[in-house]
Enzyme design. Structure first.
Site, short mmCIF file in Angstrom:
data_model
loop_
_atom_site.label_atom_id
_atom_site.label_comp_id
_atom_site.label_asym_id
_atom_site.label_seq_id
_atom_site.Cartn_x
_atom_site.Cartn_y
_atom_site.Cartn_z
N LYS A 195 25.10 -47.65 -107.22
CA LYS A 195 25.12 -46.18 -107.26
C LYS A 195 24.06 -45.53 -106.40
O LYS A 195 24.17 -44.37 -106.04
CB LYS A 195 25.05 -45.69 -108.71
CG LYS A 195 23.77 -45.97 -109.45
CD LYS A 195 23.80 -45.20 -110.76
CE LYS A 195 23.90 -46.13 -111.96
NZ LYS A 195 22.71 -46.96 -112.15
N LYS A 200 26.78 -55.87 -103.45
CA LYS A 200 27.15 -55.22 -104.71
C LYS A 200 27.42 -53.72 -104.52
O LYS A 200 26.69 -53.06 -103.80
CB LYS A 200 25.99 -55.40 -105.70
CG LYS A 200 26.28 -54.98 -107.11
CD LYS A 200 25.05 -55.09 -108.00
CE LYS A 200 24.28 -53.78 -108.02
NZ LYS A 200 23.42 -53.61 -109.19
N LYS A 245 13.27 -55.60 -104.58
CA LYS A 245 12.93 -54.18 -104.45
C LYS A 245 11.49 -53.96 -103.99
O LYS A 245 11.20 -52.98 -103.32
CB LYS A 245 13.21 -53.42 -105.76
CG LYS A 245 14.69 -53.47 -106.11
CD LYS A 245 15.21 -52.25 -106.83
CE LYS A 245 16.73 -52.31 -106.84
NZ LYS A 245 17.41 -51.29 -107.57
#
Ligand code: ATP
Ligand code: LTN
Length: 326
Positions: free
Chosen positions: A195, A192, A111
């Protein structure tokens, strides 16, 4: 009684991946363990969240947990940010964590590469997660495989603290769903299901309409082998659908492979679409009953009361062990 605990961060609507990786495992284990489930809203803040949307999403998470089968009578359900001791515990644990350890976390590495202006919170994120886990003497942490490393870090931090200051923390272990492990994106089945993914076509939100869910499954990326077989390497799309159906329909992968031997992808996808569609319909009916109920606030009040008491006790013990007393 041993304890289990898990949290999910409200960075977007809950997905089928979240249900399979974390929520369904808590539901399965809630009869045998003392259980704690929370909304990790502090963890969501490592990236900017619109305040109005965040506030609404936190409540939706709680209602959806319950709709998915998390029983308020068997679980302590709470909102992380309402427990102010967690931040204090986290700072004390930061002082027992090396910069090297924190910066080696895979999620931090990935990230921080995606955004050059990443917050310091992204680095300390797993230490706050360690506080979440350690304050109430958690034994097992049901999470998806991507969080395994963070739970292991919590264990290492606990062990180091115990060695330095005397026994203070139980050593937790991750608990990974051996069956599904990781649910992947329907469009990009090597990735993956997430959301906060911007393209909604490969992600099944627990709030999607039944029609949308069915249409997303029917359009899921597959392959040209025309064989319903579990092979993550060569048939990641079909393997992902097998995983999803196997978990929601309580059937083994082999059973499904046999049932659909010689049949086409269209027929298989229709079956998976019905299984997921029925599941979504069932949980949404329950969700609609509880989202605006007074009971939801009562559950949260009771949950945070218990959580704060345990965190206060652990914080006081840590301070005493570290010499932070008069
Ligand atoms: P984000 O996109 O913001 O990173 P996320 O959808 O990955 O969010 P988290 O809040 O990080 O979700 O994860 C909550 C829990 O759900 C964790 O235990 C995580 O491992 C699990 N989980 C998330 N996505 C999946 C998935 N696709 N398959 C299985 N488990 C998952
Ligand atoms: N980092 C986790 C959310 C989380 C969590 C926890 C999970 C925060 N604290 C404690 C288990 C136990 C994630 O899923 N992204």
């Amino acid at each position: 009684m041993k304890k289990i605990l898990t949290g999910l961060k409200p960075t977007g609507d809950l997905t089928l991946g979240n249900y399979i990786g974390a929520i369904s495992q808590m539901v399965k284990l809630q009869d045998e363990y003392e259980s704690f489930v929370f909304v990790a809203d502090l963890h969501a803040l490592t990236t900017y969240q619109n305040p109005d949307e965040l506030r609404q999403r936190i409540r939706k998470f709680i209602a959806m947990y319950i709709a998915c089968g998390i029983d308020p009578k068997k679980n302590t359900i709470y909102i992380q940010s309402e427990n102010e001791y967690l931040g204090n515990i986290s700072y004390l644990l930061e002082c027992s964590t090396t910069y090297g350890e924190a910066s080696r976390m895979i999620q931090f590495k990935e990230k921080s590469k995606q955004n050059a202006n990443f917050s310091v919170g992204l680095l300390t994120y797993p230490i706050l997660m360690a506080s979440d886990i350690l304050y109430c003497d958690t034994d097992l942490v049901p999470v998806g495989i991507d969080q395994k490393q963070h739970v292991e870090l919590a264990r290492n931090i606990a062990e180091r603290f115990n060695n330095k200051y005397g026994y203070t923390f139980k050593l937790p272990e991750p608990f990974i769903n051996s069956n599904g492990q990781k649910i992947n994106d329907l469009k990009y089945p090597d990735k993956k299901m997430s959301k906060s993914e911007e393209n909604p076509n490969g992600v099944i939100s627990l709030f999607d309409s039944v029609e949308d869910v069915k249409s997303k499954i029917k359009k899921a990326t597959t392959d040209s082998l025309n064989n319903i077989h579990y092979d993550k390497e060569n048939q990641p799309g079909i393997s992902n659908l097998l995983n999803i159906a196997s978990i929601l329909d309580n059937a083994s992968i082999e059973e499904l492979e046999n049932r659909f031997k010689g049949k086409g992808y269209g027929e298989f996808k229709s079956y998976v679409a019905d299984v997921v569609g029925n599941f979504i319909e069932k949980i949404q009916a329950k969700y609609n009953e509880i989202i605006n109920s007074k009971e939801l606030d009562e559950i949260l009040d009771a949950g945070i009361k218990k959580s704060r008491e345990l965190a206060r006790e652990k914080y006081e013990l840590m301070k005493e062990r570290m010499g932070l007393i008069r």
